[in-house]
Design a protein around this motif. Sequence first.
Motif, PDB file in Angstrom:
ATOM      1  N   GLU A  76       0.824  -1.207   0.000  1.00 36.02           N
ATOM      2  CA  GLU A  76       0.000   0.000   0.000  1.00 36.02           C
ATOM      3  C   GLU A  76       0.861   1.261   0.000  1.00 36.02           C
ATOM      4  N   PHE A  77       1.984   1.231   0.737  1.00 34.34           N
ATOM      5  CA  PHE A  77       2.898   2.377   0.717  1.00 34.34           C
ATOM      6  C   PHE A  77       3.433   2.602  -0.701  1.00 34.34           C
ATOM      7  N   ASN A  78       3.806   1.508  -1.351  1.00 41.79           N
ATOM      8  CA  ASN A  78       4.299   1.622  -2.732  1.00 41.79           C
ATOM      9  C   ASN A  78       3.215   2.157  -3.660  1.00 41.79           C
ATOM     10  N   GLN A  79       2.002   1.659  -3.506  1.00 43.18           N
ATOM     11  CA  GLN A  79       0.905   2.131  -4.348  1.00 43.18           C
ATOM     12  C   GLN A  79       0.613   3.609  -4.106  1.00 43.18           C
ATOM     13  N   ALA A  80       0.677   4.029  -2.848  1.00 39.50           N
ATOM     14  CA  ALA A  80       0.453   5.444  -2.532  1.00 39.50           C
ATOM     15  C   ALA A  80       1.542   6.301  -3.163  1.00 39.50           C
ATOM     16  N   ALA A  81       2.779   5.826  -3.096  1.00 41.09           N
ATOM     17  CA  ALA A  81       3.884   6.555  -3.731  1.00 41.09           C
ATOM     18  C   ALA A  81       3.654   6.650  -5.237  1.00 41.09           C
ATOM     19  N   ASP A  82       3.201   5.558  -5.832  1.00 37.13           N
ATOM     20  CA  ASP A  82       2.919   5.562  -7.273  1.00 37.13           C
ATOM     21  C   ASP A  82       1.796   6.540  -7.622  1.00 37.13           C
ATOM     22  N   ARG A  83       0.720   6.533  -6.815  1.00 34.36           N
ATOM     23  CA  ARG A  83      -0.400   7.456  -7.067  1.00 34.36           C
ATOM     24  C   ARG A  83       0.058   8.909  -6.954  1.00 34.36           C
ATOM     25  N   LEU A  84       0.842   9.183  -5.931  1.00 31.77           N
ATOM     26  CA  LEU A  84       1.350  10.546  -5.761  1.00 31.77           C
ATOM     27  C   LEU A  84       2.252  10.950  -6.916  1.00 31.77           C
ATOM     28  N   ALA A  85       3.101  10.042  -7.337  1.00 30.94           N
ATOM     29  CA  ALA A  85       4.042  10.348  -8.424  1.00 30.94           C
ATOM     30  C   ALA A  85       3.308  10.655  -9.734  1.00 30.94           C
ATOM     31  N   LEU A  86       2.136  10.082  -9.920  1.00 30.96           N
ATOM     32  CA  LEU A  86       1.373  10.305 -11.151  1.00 30.96           C
ATOM     33  C   LEU A  86       0.608  11.628 -11.167  1.00 30.96           C
ATOM     34  N   LEU A  87       0.432  12.233 -10.003  1.00 26.44           N
ATOM     35  CA  LEU A  87      -0.293  13.499  -9.949  1.00 26.44           C
ATOM     36  C   LEU A  87       0.530  14.585 -10.630  1.00 26.44           C
ATOM     37  N   GLU A  88      -0.156  15.436 -11.362  1.00 25.32           N
ATOM     38  CA  GLU A  88       0.524  16.514 -12.065  1.00 25.32           C
ATOM     39  C   GLU A  88       0.225  17.831 -11.369  1.00 25.32           C
ATOM     40  N   PHE A  89       1.291  18.478 -10.936  1.00 20.77           N
ATOM     41  CA  PHE A  89       1.171  19.769 -10.268  1.00 20.77           C
ATOM     42  C   PHE A  89       1.843  20.836 -11.114  1.00 20.77           C
ATOM     43  N   ASN A  90       1.353  22.060 -11.002  1.00 21.67           N
ATOM     44  CA  ASN A  90       1.943  23.152 -11.769  1.00 21.67           C
ATOM     45  C   ASN A  90       2.637  24.169 -10.881  1.00 21.67           C
ATOM     46  N   GLN A  91       2.702  23.901  -9.605  1.00 17.51           N
ATOM     47  CA  GLN A  91       3.376  24.807  -8.679  1.00 17.51           C
ATOM     48  C   GLN A  91       4.611  24.106  -8.126  1.00 17.51           C
ATOM     49  N   SER A  92       5.739  24.785  -8.235  1.00 18.04           N
ATOM     50  CA  SER A  92       7.013  24.163  -7.876  1.00 18.04           C
ATOM     51  C   SER A  92       7.042  23.694  -6.428  1.00 18.04           C
ATOM     52  N   GLU A  93       6.409  24.423  -5.553  1.00 21.23           N
ATOM     53  CA  GLU A  93       6.391  24.048  -4.135  1.00 21.23           C
ATOM     54  C   GLU A  93       5.647  22.721  -3.943  1.00 21.23           C
ATOM     55  N   LEU A  94       4.526  22.567  -4.611  1.00 21.83           N
ATOM     56  CA  LEU A  94       3.773  21.316  -4.509  1.00 21.83           C
ATOM     57  C   LEU A  94       4.533  20.153  -5.144  1.00 21.83           C
ATOM     58  N   ILE A  95       5.251  20.412  -6.205  1.00 21.80           N
ATOM     59  CA  ILE A  95       6.062  19.364  -6.839  1.00 21.80           C
ATOM     60  C   ILE A  95       7.145  18.894  -5.873  1.00 21.80           C
ATOM     61  N   LYS A  96       7.760  19.851  -5.174  1.00 17.28           N
ATOM     62  CA  LYS A  96       8.783  19.508  -4.172  1.00 17.28           C
ATOM     63  C   LYS A  96       8.170  18.641  -3.067  1.00 17.28           C
ATOM     64  N   TYR A  97       7.022  19.057  -2.559  1.00 22.94           N
ATOM     65  CA  TYR A  97       6.354  18.281  -1.508  1.00 22.94           C
ATOM     66  C   TYR A  97       5.964  16.898  -2.018  1.00 22.94           C
ATOM     67  N   GLN A  98       5.465  16.851  -3.230  1.00 24.69           N
ATOM     68  CA  GLN A  98       5.075  15.575  -3.841  1.00 24.69           C
ATOM     69  C   GLN A  98       6.269  14.617  -3.863  1.00 24.69           C
ATOM     70  N   ASN A  99       7.406  15.081  -4.347  1.00 23.84           N
ATOM     71  CA  ASN A  99       8.596  14.230  -4.444  1.00 23.84           C
ATOM     72  C   ASN A  99       9.078  13.764  -3.073  1.00 23.84           C
ATOM     73  N   GLN A 100       9.027  14.657  -2.102  1.00 27.26           N
ATOM     74  CA  GLN A 100       9.443  14.286  -0.752  1.00 27.26           C
ATOM     75  C   GLN A 100       8.511  13.239  -0.149  1.00 27.26           C
ATOM     76  N   LEU A 101       7.219  13.409  -0.357  1.00 29.47           N
ATOM     77  CA  LEU A 101       6.257  12.447   0.184  1.00 29.47           C
ATOM     78  C   LEU A 101       6.380  11.094  -0.507  1.00 29.47           C
ATOM     79  N   VAL A 102       6.628  11.098  -1.792  1.00 28.75           N
ATOM     80  CA  VAL A 102       6.861   9.845  -2.523  1.00 28.75           C
ATOM     81  C   VAL A 102       8.062   9.129  -1.919  1.00 28.75           C
ATOM     82  N   THR A 103       9.134   9.858  -1.655  1.00 27.55           N
ATOM     83  CA  THR A 103      10.338   9.267  -1.060  1.00 27.55           C
ATOM     84  C   THR A 103      10.036   8.686   0.314  1.00 27.55           C
ATOM     85  N   ILE A 104       9.286   9.402   1.107  1.00 26.78           N
ATOM     86  CA  ILE A 104       8.941   8.910   2.450  1.00 26.78           C
ATOM     87  C   ILE A 104       8.138   7.624   2.364  1.00 26.78           C
TER      88      ILE A 104
END
Length: 155
Positions: A76-104
């Motif tokens: 489930e952690f892997n699937q959540a990381a995959d779902r987050l990685a697929l989300l498309e953001f247009n704000q650099s701050e959200l992209i940074k948070y997205q990448n950090q959360l995927v890593t976690i």
Amino acid sequence: MLVCRQSKVKAPLKSNSWSILVILLSLVTVGCEDNKFVQCQEIFQVAQEVKDNNRDVGNVNQQLGEMKSWLEAANEFNQAADRLALLEFNQSELIKYQNQLVTIYRIYSQATYDAVRARENKNLSALKFSRQNAIKAGIIQQKLIREINTYCLKN
């Protein structure tokens, strides 16, 4: 008199043009804020699902028969990381948070897999190490979620 009417007509048109411009700028600004809100909600939704689905995973005192639930949690952690990685953001701050959360979430997943392997091999030091990795990821995640909340709630 015709000249007066023309000037009266032109003045409201200028005023209307200005009003339309202000309205359009307001809609663009509101649209950007709505977009930020929607994108934040997408992150929060994935994070909440992870939290809801994995409440008891950190309990290392579970019986070996329950290792299946740990493996499911790691998945489930892997699937959540995959779902987050697929989300498309247009704000650099959200992209940074997205990448950090995927890593976690990847760290959580790997730590959970490592804990299962350590339990199966009865390797207490490896089990403690995987637990420490999960705890570190949890601390980072808590800080990150606070940062995301601050960013998303900021006007």
